[in-house]
Design a protein around this motif. Structure first.
Motif, PDB file in Angstrom:
ATOM      1  N   SER A   1      -3.585   1.109 -11.593  1.00 16.98           N
ATOM      2  CA  SER A   1      -4.453  -0.035 -11.297  1.00 16.98           C
ATOM      3  C   SER A   1      -4.333  -1.100 -12.378  1.00 16.98           C
ATOM      4  O   SER A   1      -4.277  -2.292 -12.086  1.00 16.98           O
ATOM      5  CB  SER A   1      -5.909   0.400 -11.191  1.00 16.98           C
TER       6      SER A   1
ATOM      7  N   TYR B   1      -1.126  -2.821 -11.901  1.00 17.34           N
ATOM      8  CA  TYR B   1      -1.216  -3.630 -10.679  1.00 17.34           C
ATOM      9  C   TYR B   1      -2.013  -4.904 -10.950  1.00 17.34           C
ATOM     10  O   TYR B   1      -1.611  -5.997 -10.558  1.00 17.34           O
ATOM     11  CB  TYR B   1      -1.893  -2.791  -9.596  1.00 17.34           C
TER      12      TYR B   1
ATOM     13  N   LEU C   1      -4.377  -1.651  -2.844  1.00 17.14           N
ATOM     14  CA  LEU C   1      -4.640  -0.697  -3.926  1.00 17.14           C
ATOM     15  C   LEU C   1      -5.663   0.340  -3.461  1.00 17.14           C
ATOM     16  O   LEU C   1      -5.504   1.536  -3.680  1.00 17.14           O
ATOM     17  CB  LEU C   1      -5.148  -1.447  -5.153  1.00 17.14           C
TER      18      LEU C   1
ATOM     19  N   ALA D   1       0.834  -1.205   0.000  1.00 13.42           N
ATOM     20  CA  ALA D   1       0.000   0.000   0.000  1.00 13.42           C
ATOM     21  C   ALA D   1       0.868   1.254   0.000  1.00 13.42           C
ATOM     22  O   ALA D   1       0.599   2.203  -0.740  1.00 13.42           O
ATOM     23  CB  ALA D   1      -0.930   0.004   1.207  1.00 13.42           C
TER      24      ALA D   1
ATOM     25  N   PHE E   1      -3.846   6.975 -11.291  1.00 12.54           N
ATOM     26  CA  PHE E   1      -4.409   5.879 -10.497  1.00 12.54           C
ATOM     27  C   PHE E   1      -4.970   4.787 -11.413  1.00 12.54           C
ATOM     28  O   PHE E   1      -4.769   3.601 -11.177  1.00 12.54           O
ATOM     29  CB  PHE E   1      -5.509   6.393  -9.563  1.00 12.54           C
TER      30      PHE E   1
ATOM     31  N   ALA F   1       2.754   1.698  -3.296  1.00 11.52           N
ATOM     32  CA  ALA F   1       1.808   2.121  -4.329  1.00 11.52           C
ATOM     33  C   ALA F   1       1.468   3.593  -4.155  1.00 11.52           C
ATOM     34  O   ALA F   1       1.434   4.354  -5.129  1.00 11.52           O
ATOM     35  CB  ALA F   1       0.543   1.274  -4.270  1.00 11.52           C
ATOM     36  N   THR F   2       1.241   4.015  -2.918  1.00 14.50           N
ATOM     37  CA  THR F   2       0.946   5.426  -2.672  1.00 14.50           C
ATOM     38  C   THR F   2       2.115   6.285  -3.148  1.00 14.50           C
ATOM     39  O   THR F   2       1.916   7.328  -3.782  1.00 14.50           O
ATOM     40  CB  THR F   2       0.719   5.685  -1.170  1.00 14.50           C
TER      41      THR F   2
ATOM     42  N   THR G   1       6.939  -3.865  -5.586  1.00 16.09           N
ATOM     43  CA  THR G   1       5.551  -4.301  -5.408  1.00 16.09           C
ATOM     44  C   THR G   1       5.339  -5.652  -6.058  1.00 16.09           C
ATOM     45  O   THR G   1       4.753  -6.563  -5.461  1.00 16.09           O
ATOM     46  CB  THR G   1       4.592  -3.271  -6.050  1.00 16.09           C
TER      47      THR G   1
ATOM     48  N   PHE H   1      -6.384  -6.448  -3.289  1.00 17.52           N
ATOM     49  CA  PHE H   1      -6.906  -5.159  -3.705  1.00 17.52           C
ATOM     50  C   PHE H   1      -7.114  -4.205  -2.552  1.00 17.52           C
ATOM     51  O   PHE H   1      -7.286  -3.010  -2.769  1.00 17.52           O
ATOM     52  CB  PHE H   1      -8.116  -5.338  -4.598  1.00 17.52           C
TER      53      PHE H   1
ATOM     54  N   TYR I   1      -0.846  -8.688 -10.721  1.00 21.97           N
ATOM     55  CA  TYR I   1      -1.607  -9.623  -9.911  1.00 21.97           C
ATOM     56  C   TYR I   1      -1.984 -10.861 -10.716  1.00 21.97           C
ATOM     57  O   TYR I   1      -1.787 -11.979 -10.267  1.00 21.97           O
ATOM     58  CB  TYR I   1      -2.863  -8.939  -9.355  1.00 21.97           C
TER      59      TYR I   1
END
Lengths: 258, 685
Positions: free
Chosen positions: B666, B669, B625, B291, B662, B294-295, B577, B622, B673
């Motif tokens: 996503s 990401y 995220l 998290a 974002f 990602a931020t 990540t 998620f 995933y």
């Protein structure tokens, strides 16, 4: 009325390349009446685990039929299999197979939850079962916090809470000490008296001696069967031992003849 | 005998390829980026070009961040591998190898895998070094520099040293954990029931407090300078809060869900909630890290892109005209280099000098003019602007009050200057004025009371007419009024402020067209011309100018360097990540395998199992995220305050940029995933 009828059951395992084939079940025929308590005995490799897997609908036979309460087991579709199993069959395994992430209570309720019973009914069913198995006090505990005997009771409670037509037990006392074994066998007897049909696979004479009938399976065939009749547990134990002795003797003689 | 260890090490690595390859790649990328950063800081070719200083300075910051990140990430992956392989090492011990020998095997494993990382990293670094210079020049809007070095040995040595240090630390750590191993523990199956996690109340409350105060700072801060000071405090609070809440808060929520029987005893909920309870216990730290990384990526990319993309608009707002210049003469009276102020160049001199200088350079002077401005600070009280009180004036650091909420700095111009600047004439009577903002802070009342006047706002200015440095330290506005009123305003403040009063400022402005490279020479040519035209002996010409083109190249270099640093760090965060997610999937997979086998026996259909797995795994991956999204949204107010000092790009454009970044993030990401999820499914089924 027979609740389970097994006819001409055959299971042949072939190796992946198709070269070698092993006949696990040759020609198995037997039936189980409503409310009966049947034990199946046999050496390792006799095919009893294969038989149980087929009865449990975890495996499919090569030929033959299995009728459970008038339904042909081999014809149930793959997609409906899980629901069918949940509805009609209960299982007790040697290694308990309880989920560590659930308390005993949640483990017992799991099949009902999966079948989406209403919450009220789940709790109503849980109470008498837990009481009968003597685990009411430890319901909130986790599997790793209780003894093997208590685990197996919880597993048995999980198996019968759905009120299955047939309870299948695979060496249910295999991982228990003798005291827990006695307790467990009493529990089985108790639930059988209450009308539960039980089919147990075991190689423990002691466990088998609690049953109403014993089937001996060898080389993929039902070789012999014994009815308890009016005999007590000890007497029946003796009868089973005698039969096993005879079986072994016959085998030795046959080998000598060759 | 040595051969044996090396051989065993190689076989072990081959057997565990799936675990080692991602680690090798991730470390190689980090090594490569570290190499690029140090090389850029060290690059001679960039020193010659303007802006080299910026990239160098930013890269030094980058190297610090990279060093810390590499240390954390390599340690993380090392611990993961160690945990996975403890049983294997234990088995060697049981089979008769001393711990000393086990360590030897491990040593060779480490040497081989880390060696591969470094070699691969060097290749990545050298391959992409040229490309990064190309990219930087592209970002700078500049011609490619020549003489880029092929290899920077400084960078090579420093990077290798840093990584050797990190690897050595992990190796020592591993030795200690092998020494401490108890073989029986090692071989015992990991099927030990794990205690159901308890809610750690202290962590939970601390987490709520730290996250809450971090958010509070981010959302409530108003002044840009304070935003800058408090930003890092807020970041640290949020990081701590995230870790604590992931550990304690998640368990708190899950326990609440579990207590609700009506919710809990449903097939999917029951399996998910109980599964999640255990997962969160083991994965909280990993998920919190995802998290936060990602931020970091979201914030870095969104703000650097906004700053970079806003350069043109910012310059336009800042420079209504291309060039603002003043020149004056100094007179050396004593011949001892003690220069005295002689006087500024007047309008005609200035214009002649400038057009001559332009001629020489082949530039065209398209506009020339002179503005007269007065800049005064006021305290706003409703619709009236009042001068500072006596106490304020006595304060030596009067400027520090410029940040106060109600301090407004007004730049006054009269109608003549307005016409000169804009080319449009404006008719104002003595009780009228025109008003506009110079910074992001909007205020445009219908009338303003000032210096005993009540002025009606007859024209709300859309475009900024005067040049300003767009720091949003103070709230700055511009007012156009009559010359007569301007005089009154000047007098009022000069009476009150005495020595600290504001003076009129004259400044010449010009628009110039032509070649950008030639424009860079304009200032020096202008001095040359003025000096040549000077007839008197011993007079020196001084110049003070601010030009759009210099500002532009400065802005491109500053914001471009930031953008480039943002890109590099984002790449690292991306790989980190991905690595964490991949390792998580593997751990999850092994943990879940047994669980799902049992469920199948109890009567859960295969595709039901698959569905539950998917929903659980989705939730697990998620949540970070989602949290990153919330963090970024919360960071938005404080970030936009900070950015208001650097750009005039509106806050809503920044918000849109965050949104776009974002969405892109996503997508990336989700693809990480879904690629790694395959590993999970393969293990479970």
């Amino acid at each position: 009325m027979s609740i389970l009828e097994v006819k001409k059951l055959q299971k042949i395992y072939t190796t992946r390349l198709g070269g070698h084939s092993v006949r696990a079940l040759e020609n198995v025929n037997f039936s189980v009446e409503q409310g009966e308590y049947v034990a199946i005995m046999g050496e390792s490799g006799s095919g009893k685990t294969t038989l149980l897997n087929i009865l449990a609908a975890l495996d499919r036979p090569t030929a033959g039929s299995v009728m459970l309460d008038g339904m042909e087991l081999t014809k149930v579709k793959e997609g409906e299999m899980a629901a069918f199993r949940r509805k009609n069959l209960g299982f007790v395994f040697q290694e308990f197979n309880l989920l560590d992430t659930f308390s005993l209570k949640d483990n017992i309720l799991l099949p009902l939850v999966l079948s989406q019973y209403p919450l009220k009914e789940m709790m109503e069913r849980l109470e008498p079962v837990a009481k009968a198995f003597g685990i009411s006090d430890i319901l909130e505990k986790y599997p790793y916090e209780v003894s093997g005997g208590q685990k197996q009771r919880a597993a048995a409670a999980r198996a019968i809470i759905t009120r299955p037509k047939l309870l299948l037990a695979d060496e249910p006392t295999g991982a228990l000490d003798s005291k827990s074994t006695d307790g467990m066998l009493e529990v089985f007897e108790q639930i059988n008296k209450n009308g539960q049909t039980i089919l147990m696979v075991t190689h423990s004479i002691k466990a088998a001696s609690h049953a109403g009938r014993v089937l001996f399976i060898k080389d993929g065939e039902v070789f012999h069967q014994l009815y308890r009749g009016d005999a007590g547990n000890e007497e029946f134990y003796q009868k089973i031992t005698d039969s096993l002795t005879v079986i072994i003797k016959n085998e030795t003689e046959r080998k000598e003849q060759k | 005998m040595k051969n044996f260890y090396i051989k065993t090490a190689i076989t072990n690595l081959k057997k565990n390829l799936k675990l080692y390859v991602p680690q090798i790649i991730a470390s190689a990328v980090m090594f490569g980026i570290l190499y690029i950063m140090i090389s850029l800081a060290d690059e001679r070719a960039l020193d010659d070009s303007r802006g080299g200083n910026y990239i160098g300075a930013f890269m030094i910051v980058g190297v610090l961040v990279m060093g810390i990140l590499s240390f954390i990430i390599i340690f993380y992956s090392n611990n993961f591998l160690m945990k996975r392989r403890k049983r294997e090492y234990g088995l060697y011990h049981v089979l008769g190898l001393d711990k000393r020998h086990v360590i030897k095997i491990m040593f060779f494993e480490n040497v081989i895998s880390h060696g591969l990382s470094i070699i691969l990293g060097m290749i990545i670094g050298m391959l992409f070094y040229r490309m990064s210079i190309l990219l930087i020049m592209k970002i700078y809007n500049m011609e490619l520099v020549t003489g880029i070095s092929l290899i920077s040995f400084t960078a090579l040595i420093l990077s290798v040293l840093l990584f050797m240090f990190i690897y050595l630390s992990t190796f020592i750590f591993n030795c200690i954990s092998i020494k401490r191993l108890k073989t029986t523990e090692l071989l015992a199956s990991s099927a030990y029931g794990e205690k159901e996690p308890k809610v750690k109340w202290i962590l939970f409350v601390l987490g709520l407090l730290t996250l809450g105060s971090g958010y509070y700072i981010a959302v409530t801060i108003q002044k840009p300078v304070e935003a800058l000071a408090f930003f890092f405090l807020a970041v640290i609070l949020v990081i701590i809060g995230t870790y604590f809440l992931f550990t304690a808060g998640s368990i708190f929520i899950l326990k609440l869900l579990k207590k609700n029987s009506r919710f809990y005893y449903k097939p999917r909920n029951m399996i998910s909630v109980s599964g999640m309870l255990y997962r969160m216990k083991q994965n909280a730290a990993g998920l919190a890290s995802i998290a936060i990384l990602a931020t970091g990526v979201l914030i870095m990319i969104a703000s650097t892109v906004t700053l970079y993309g806003g350069i043109d608009k910012t310059l336009k707002d800042q420079f209504p005209h291309d060039m603002y210049v003043n020149m004056w003469e100094l007179y050396d009276r004593t011949e001892e280099r003690e220069y005295m102020y002689k006087g500024g160049l007047d309008y005609d001199e200035m214009k002649e000098n400038l057009s001559e200088a332009c001629n020489r350079l082949g530039l065209r002077l398209t506009m020339f003019g002179k503005e007269k401005t007065l800049e005064v600070a006021y305290v706003r009280n409703g619709n009236s602007l009042e001068l500072f009180s006596e106490d304020f004036i006595k304060d030596e650091w009067i400027h520090r009050h410029f940040e106060d909420d109600e301090t407004f700095v007004i730049t006054f111009i009269d109608t003549d200057t307005y016409k000169m600047i804009t080319g449009e004439s404006i008719e104002l009577s003595n009780d009228e004025m025109a008003f506009g903002k110079l910074t992001g802070y909007a205020w445009n009342p219908d009338s303003i009371r000032i210096a005993g006047l009540e002025l009606k706002n007859v024209k709300k200015l859309e475009k900024t007419p005067v040049h300003s440095d767009i720091t949003e330290v103070a709230k700055c506005f511009v007012m156009v009024t009559t010359t007569e009123n301007l005089e009154k305003i000047y007098n009022e403040q000069s009476e009150r402020y005495g020595e600290q009063k504001s003076e009129y400022e004259d400044r010449y402005f010009a628009d110039i067209e032509g070649d950008d490279a030639k424009k860079q020479e304009l200032e020096s040519t202008l001095i040359e011309v003025a000096q040549e035209r000077e007839t008197e002996e011993g007079v020196l010409i001084r110049i003070n100018s601010r030009t759009e083109w210099e500002e532009r190249s400065e802005a491109y270099q500053l914001n471009g360097s930031l953008l480039f640093l943002g890109i590099l760090l984002s790449i690292v965060c991306f790989f980190a990540t991905a690595l964490i997610i991949y390792y998580k999937q593997i751990t999850e997979g092994y943990d879940d395998r047994n669980r799902f086998q049992i469920m199948e026996k109890v009567g859960l259909a295969k595709d039901e199992i698959k569905r539950t797995i998917r929903s659980q795994i989705l939730m697990i991956f998620f949540i970070p995220l989602l949290v990153a999204g919330i963090h970024t949204l919360m960071a938005y107010p404080i970030l936009s305050k900070m950015m208001s000092m650097l750009t005039t790009t509106g806050a809503n454009i920044f918000l849109i940029c965050i949104g776009i970044v974002f969405i892109i993030f996503s997508i990336v990401y989700i693809s990480i995933y879904s690629i790694t999820a395959r590993t999970y499914y393969r293990i479970v089924s």
